[in-house]
Design a protein around this motif. Sequence first.
Motif, short mmCIF file in Angstrom:
data_model
loop_
_atom_site.label_atom_id
_atom_site.label_comp_id
_atom_site.label_asym_id
_atom_site.label_seq_id
_atom_site.Cartn_x
_atom_site.Cartn_y
_atom_site.Cartn_z
N ARG A 60 0.15 4.78 7.17
CA ARG A 60 -0.90 3.80 6.86
C ARG A 60 -2.26 4.49 6.72
O ARG A 60 -3.05 4.14 5.84
CB ARG A 60 -0.94 2.70 7.92
CG ARG A 60 0.26 1.79 7.85
CD ARG A 60 0.23 0.70 8.92
NE ARG A 60 1.49 -0.03 8.91
CZ ARG A 60 2.37 -0.03 9.90
NH1 ARG A 60 2.13 0.63 11.03
NH2 ARG A 60 3.50 -0.71 9.79
N LEU A 61 -2.52 5.46 7.57
CA LEU A 61 -3.77 6.21 7.48
C LEU A 61 -3.86 6.94 6.14
O LEU A 61 -4.89 6.91 5.46
CB LEU A 61 -3.92 7.20 8.64
CG LEU A 61 -5.18 8.06 8.60
CD1 LEU A 61 -6.43 7.20 8.84
CD2 LEU A 61 -5.09 9.17 9.62
N GLN A 63 -2.34 6.12 3.44
CA GLN A 63 -2.45 5.08 2.42
C GLN A 63 -3.89 4.59 2.28
O GLN A 63 -4.35 4.29 1.18
CB GLN A 63 -1.53 3.92 2.81
CG GLN A 63 -1.32 2.87 1.76
CD GLN A 63 -0.28 1.85 2.23
OE1 GLN A 63 -0.31 1.40 3.38
NE2 GLN A 63 0.63 1.50 1.34
N ASP A 64 -4.60 4.55 3.39
CA ASP A 64 -5.96 4.02 3.41
C ASP A 64 -7.04 5.07 3.19
O ASP A 64 -8.23 4.76 3.20
CB ASP A 64 -6.24 3.31 4.74
CG ASP A 64 -5.38 2.07 4.93
OD1 ASP A 64 -4.88 1.52 3.92
OD2 ASP A 64 -5.21 1.65 6.09
N THR A 65 -6.65 6.32 3.00
CA THR A 65 -7.61 7.42 2.87
C THR A 65 -7.49 8.05 1.48
O THR A 65 -6.39 8.27 0.99
CB THR A 65 -7.35 8.50 3.95
OG1 THR A 65 -7.34 7.87 5.23
CG2 THR A 65 -8.42 9.57 3.92
N SER A 66 -8.61 8.35 0.90
CA SER A 66 -8.64 8.99 -0.41
C SER A 66 -7.90 10.33 -0.37
O SER A 66 -8.10 11.12 0.56
CB SER A 66 -10.09 9.22 -0.82
OG SER A 66 -10.19 10.20 -1.80
N GLU A 102 5.59 -2.12 2.17
CA GLU A 102 4.14 -1.90 2.30
C GLU A 102 3.71 -0.55 1.73
O GLU A 102 2.55 -0.37 1.39
CB GLU A 102 3.69 -2.03 3.76
CG GLU A 102 4.10 -0.89 4.65
CD GLU A 102 3.57 -1.03 6.07
OE1 GLU A 102 2.37 -0.83 6.30
OE2 GLU A 102 4.39 -1.35 6.95
#
Length: 182
Positions: A60-61, A63-66, A102
Amino acid sequence: MTNETETIIAATQDWLEKAVIGLNLCPFAKSVHVKNQIRYVVSAATTPEALLEELMSELRLLQDTSPEKLDTTLLIHPYVLTDFLDFNDFLDTVDIAVAEPEFGDEFQVASLHPHFQFAGTAPDDIENYTNRSPYPTLHLLREDSVDRAVDAFPDADKIADTNIETLKKLGHAGWAKLGLSK
């Protein structure tokens, strides 16, 4: 960060620099290493269930980080799945986790272990060292990054065979001369 965590990360970075990059086992590793786009996480997990939770959190990290900031993660887990067969069995769970809706086919996970052994090889066969890391490690990769790297690298499908040949030429004595800790 504790001294033990620092030691584990340092040994992993040393292995990455000397073996993975130094022997060109992964032609894509140098770029993300030089750009400091690799996250090193030392898991405190002592059960497969706790490691799975941490894996999901790290995915998830990512996924949420450029990707420009963080392209890949090495989830090092020295306290769980230290037996290679247990680790290997856990990879089925990893595949199921990565396939969760997800994540939308965004990731793949490569497996690295101090006792890694390909099917049909003896435990000490040198070709097993292509996937031998100082500690059990799950390498979280972005599918887009892998695709770009493969597109940019001629004969990417031959990397595994090339690595085996490299290690056969190097031999156990050559591997020992790398002076890798652990």
